[in-house]
Design a protein around this motif. Structure first.
Motif, PDB file in Angstrom:
ATOM      1  N   ILE A 100       0.827  -1.206   0.000  1.00 30.95           N
ATOM      2  CA  ILE A 100       0.000   0.000   0.000  1.00 30.95           C
ATOM      3  C   ILE A 100       0.866   1.264   0.000  1.00 30.95           C
ATOM      4  CG2 ILE A 100      -1.783   1.301   1.247  1.00 30.95           C
ATOM      5  CD1 ILE A 100      -2.805  -1.306   0.026  1.00 30.95           C
ATOM      6  N   LYS A 101       1.669   1.442   1.034  1.00 32.03           N
ATOM      7  CA  LYS A 101       2.536   2.624   1.070  1.00 32.03           C
ATOM      8  C   LYS A 101       3.559   2.516   2.188  1.00 32.03           C
ATOM      9  CE  LYS A 101       0.466   6.137   3.903  1.00 32.03           C
ATOM     10  NZ  LYS A 101      -0.139   7.445   3.937  1.00 32.03           N
ATOM     11  N   THR A 102       4.545   3.386   2.097  1.00 27.60           N
ATOM     12  CA  THR A 102       5.575   3.494   3.121  1.00 27.60           C
ATOM     13  C   THR A 102       5.116   4.491   4.175  1.00 27.60           C
ATOM     14  OG1 THR A 102       7.312   2.992   1.528  1.00 27.60           O
ATOM     15  CG2 THR A 102       7.987   4.129   3.533  1.00 27.60           C
ATOM     16  N   VAL A 103       5.366   4.159   5.416  1.00 26.59           N
ATOM     17  CA  VAL A 103       5.067   5.063   6.536  1.00 26.59           C
ATOM     18  C   VAL A 103       6.413   5.508   7.098  1.00 26.59           C
ATOM     19  CG1 VAL A 103       3.939   5.297   8.767  1.00 26.59           C
ATOM     20  CG2 VAL A 103       2.961   3.758   7.041  1.00 26.59           C
ATOM     21  N   PRO A 104       6.702   6.811   7.038  1.00 32.27           N
ATOM     22  CA  PRO A 104       8.012   7.270   7.500  1.00 32.27           C
ATOM     23  C   PRO A 104       8.198   7.058   9.002  1.00 32.27           C
ATOM     24  CG  PRO A 104       6.595   9.133   6.952  1.00 32.27           C
ATOM     25  CD  PRO A 104       5.855   7.896   6.551  1.00 32.27           C
ATOM     26  N   ALA A 105       9.434   6.871   9.391  1.00 32.04           N
ATOM     27  CA  ALA A 105       9.762   6.634  10.801  1.00 32.04           C
ATOM     28  C   ALA A 105       9.261   7.764  11.689  1.00 32.04           C
ATOM     29  CB  ALA A 105      11.269   6.457  10.956  1.00 32.04           C
ATOM     30  N   GLY A 106       9.236   8.986  11.179  1.00 28.53           N
ATOM     31  CA  GLY A 106       8.795  10.147  11.941  1.00 28.53           C
ATOM     32  C   GLY A 106       7.321  10.122  12.303  1.00 28.53           C
ATOM     33  N   ALA A 107       6.557   9.211  11.725  1.00 30.62           N
ATOM     34  CA  ALA A 107       5.128   9.111  12.039  1.00 30.62           C
ATOM     35  C   ALA A 107       4.896   8.426  13.373  1.00 30.62           C
ATOM     36  CB  ALA A 107       4.405   8.359  10.926  1.00 30.62           C
ATOM     37  N   PHE A 108       5.944   7.874  13.963  1.00 26.83           N
ATOM     38  CA  PHE A 108       5.833   7.153  15.231  1.00 26.83           C
ATOM     39  C   PHE A 108       6.544   7.923  16.337  1.00 26.83           C
ATOM     40  CE2 PHE A 108       5.705   4.020  11.824  1.00 26.83           C
ATOM     41  CZ  PHE A 108       4.583   3.278  12.156  1.00 26.83           C
ATOM     42  N   SER A 109       6.114   7.679  17.562  1.00 22.74           N
ATOM     43  CA  SER A 109       6.766   8.300  18.701  1.00 22.74           C
ATOM     44  C   SER A 109       7.043   7.232  19.752  1.00 22.74           C
ATOM     45  CB  SER A 109       5.866   9.384  19.296  1.00 22.74           C
ATOM     46  OG  SER A 109       6.491   9.983  20.406  1.00 22.74           O
ATOM     47  N   PRO A 110       8.256   6.984  20.089  1.00 19.36           N
ATOM     48  CA  PRO A 110       9.476   7.518  19.475  1.00 19.36           C
ATOM     49  C   PRO A 110       9.697   6.911  18.093  1.00 19.36           C
ATOM     50  CG  PRO A 110      10.035   5.838  21.082  1.00 19.36           C
ATOM     51  CD  PRO A 110       8.545   6.026  21.163  1.00 19.36           C
ATOM     52  N   PRO A 111      10.373   7.636  17.231  1.00 18.52           N
ATOM     53  CA  PRO A 111      10.591   7.135  15.873  1.00 18.52           C
ATOM     54  C   PRO A 111      11.572   5.959  15.838  1.00 18.52           C
ATOM     55  CG  PRO A 111      11.680   9.239  16.164  1.00 18.52           C
ATOM     56  CD  PRO A 111      10.909   8.970  17.424  1.00 18.52           C
ATOM     57  N   PRO A 112      11.227   4.898  15.107  1.00 13.26           N
ATOM     58  CA  PRO A 112      12.177   3.785  14.957  1.00 13.26           C
ATOM     59  C   PRO A 112      13.314   4.194  14.018  1.00 13.26           C
ATOM     60  CG  PRO A 112      10.228   3.404  13.633  1.00 13.26           C
ATOM     61  CD  PRO A 112       9.974   4.664  14.418  1.00 13.26           C
ATOM     62  N   ASN A 113      14.259   3.311  13.834  1.00 10.54           N
ATOM     63  CA  ASN A 113      15.408   3.606  12.968  1.00 10.54           C
ATOM     64  C   ASN A 113      15.115   3.369  11.492  1.00 10.54           C
ATOM     65  OD1 ASN A 113      16.998   4.310  15.167  1.00 10.54           O
ATOM     66  ND2 ASN A 113      17.660   2.211  15.500  1.00 10.54           N
ATOM     67  N   VAL A 114      13.965   2.776  11.181  1.00 11.46           N
ATOM     68  CA  VAL A 114      13.629   2.469   9.795  1.00 11.46           C
ATOM     69  C   VAL A 114      12.195   2.897   9.493  1.00 11.46           C
ATOM     70  CG1 VAL A 114      15.211   0.512   9.640  1.00 11.46           C
ATOM     71  CG2 VAL A 114      12.871   0.141  10.392  1.00 11.46           C
ATOM     72  N   ASP A 115      11.898   3.077   8.231  1.00  7.79           N
ATOM     73  CA  ASP A 115      10.530   3.338   7.807  1.00  7.79           C
ATOM     74  C   ASP A 115       9.723   2.047   7.909  1.00  7.79           C
ATOM     75  OD1 ASP A 115      11.126   5.976   7.208  1.00  7.79           O
ATOM     76  OD2 ASP A 115      11.491   5.563   5.079  1.00  7.79           O
ATOM     77  N   SER A 116       8.415   2.172   7.988  1.00  9.40           N
ATOM     78  CA  SER A 116       7.521   1.020   8.013  1.00  9.40           C
ATOM     79  C   SER A 116       6.732   0.985   6.718  1.00  9.40           C
ATOM     80  CB  SER A 116       6.564   1.134   9.210  1.00  9.40           C
ATOM     81  OG  SER A 116       7.278   1.084  10.421  1.00  9.40           O
ATOM     82  N   ALA A 117       5.890  -0.022   6.573  1.00  6.59           N
ATOM     83  CA  ALA A 117       5.066  -0.121   5.369  1.00  6.59           C
ATOM     84  C   ALA A 117       3.719  -0.719   5.732  1.00  6.59           C
ATOM     85  CB  ALA A 117       5.751  -0.979   4.322  1.00  6.59           C
ATOM     86  N   ILE A 118       2.744  -0.407   4.913  1.00  8.50           N
ATOM     87  CA  ILE A 118       1.421  -1.009   5.051  1.00  8.50           C
ATOM     88  C   ILE A 118       1.302  -2.064   3.962  1.00  8.50           C
ATOM     89  CG2 ILE A 118      -1.062  -0.623   4.968  1.00  8.50           C
ATOM     90  CD1 ILE A 118      -0.458   2.307   5.826  1.00  8.50           C
ATOM     91  N   LEU A 119       1.017  -3.277   4.373  1.00  7.03           N
ATOM     92  CA  LEU A 119       0.872  -4.402   3.451  1.00  7.03           C
ATOM     93  C   LEU A 119      -0.528  -4.973   3.646  1.00  7.03           C
ATOM     94  CD1 LEU A 119       2.438  -6.252   1.436  1.00  7.03           C
ATOM     95  CD2 LEU A 119       2.899  -7.732   3.391  1.00  7.03           C
ATOM     96  N   LEU A 120      -1.315  -4.977   2.587  1.00 13.14           N
ATOM     97  CA  LEU A 120      -2.664  -5.523   2.616  1.00 13.14           C
ATOM     98  C   LEU A 120      -2.619  -6.948   2.080  1.00 13.14           C
ATOM     99  CD1 LEU A 120      -5.818  -5.209   2.738  1.00 13.14           C
ATOM    100  CD2 LEU A 120      -5.658  -4.362   0.394  1.00 13.14           C
ATOM    101  N   VAL A 121      -3.278  -7.862   2.760  1.00 16.76           N
ATOM    102  CA  VAL A 121      -3.381  -9.236   2.259  1.00 16.76           C
ATOM    103  C   VAL A 121      -4.845  -9.469   1.895  1.00 16.76           C
ATOM    104  CG1 VAL A 121      -2.977 -11.666   2.721  1.00 16.76           C
ATOM    105  CG2 VAL A 121      -1.473  -9.958   3.737  1.00 16.76           C
ATOM    106  N   GLN A 122      -5.092  -9.594   0.593  1.00 15.02           N
ATOM    107  CA  GLN A 122      -6.448  -9.785   0.084  1.00 15.02           C
ATOM    108  C   GLN A 122      -6.739 -11.260  -0.137  1.00 15.02           C
ATOM    109  OE1 GLN A 122      -6.141  -7.418  -3.511  1.00 15.02           O
ATOM    110  NE2 GLN A 122      -7.157  -5.690  -2.502  1.00 15.02           N
ATOM    111  N   ASN A 123      -8.008 -11.578  -0.227  1.00 10.89           N
ATOM    112  CA  ASN A 123      -8.474 -12.932  -0.573  1.00 10.89           C
ATOM    113  C   ASN A 123      -7.889 -13.998   0.355  1.00 10.89           C
ATOM    114  OD1 ASN A 123      -9.789 -11.747  -2.847  1.00 10.89           O
ATOM    115  ND2 ASN A 123      -7.854 -11.814  -3.935  1.00 10.89           N
TER     116      ASN A 123
END
Length: 118
Positions: free
Chosen positions: A28-51
């Motif tokens: 789906i998309k990348t979620v930047p590390a700054g979106a979290f508190s405290p920020p992790p050392n890496v970006d995260s991602a949203i992965l949808l599993v369909q069906n």
């Protein structure tokens, strides 16, 4: 990076095969590390599993065999798949049409399912 490999890459892993066995992964998309508190050392991602379903497995024994074969196939990543699985799967290789010099990461889900059904 992990989410992209699961959803987009032609190279497989135990994790990507596990997800694909039960559904269709969509990055789906990348979620930047700054979106979290405290920020992790890496970006995260949203992965949808369909069906999501167990339709790839004919019965619970096939499901268990699938994961056994996948774990054995990836046991030593640098080895050829045939070496990791041993002579028990020689006939299955021929039946599925796999090259004897293929590595586990290059085998698609449907071929793993066929190997597990052997």
């Amino acid at each position: 990076e992990v989410a992209e490999r699961i959803a987009k890459s032609q190279k497989e892993s135990i994790l990507s095969l596990s997800v694909k066995a039960y559904g269709t992964p969509v990055y789906i998309k990348t979620v930047p590390a700054g979106a979290f508190s405290p920020p992790p050392n890496v970006d995260s991602a949203i992965l949808l599993v369909q069906n999501i379903s167990r339709n790839n497995f004919t019965h619970t024994t096939h499901e268990a065999q699938f994961f056994d074969v996948v774990k054995r196939g990836f046991a030593q990543k640098r080895k050829l798949l045939k070496s990791n699985l041993g002579s028990d799967y020689a006939a299955a290789f021929a039946r599925v049409g796999l090259d004897e010099k293929i590595r586990a990461e290059d085998v698609p889900l449907q071929d793993w399912l066929a190997l597990a059904a052997s």
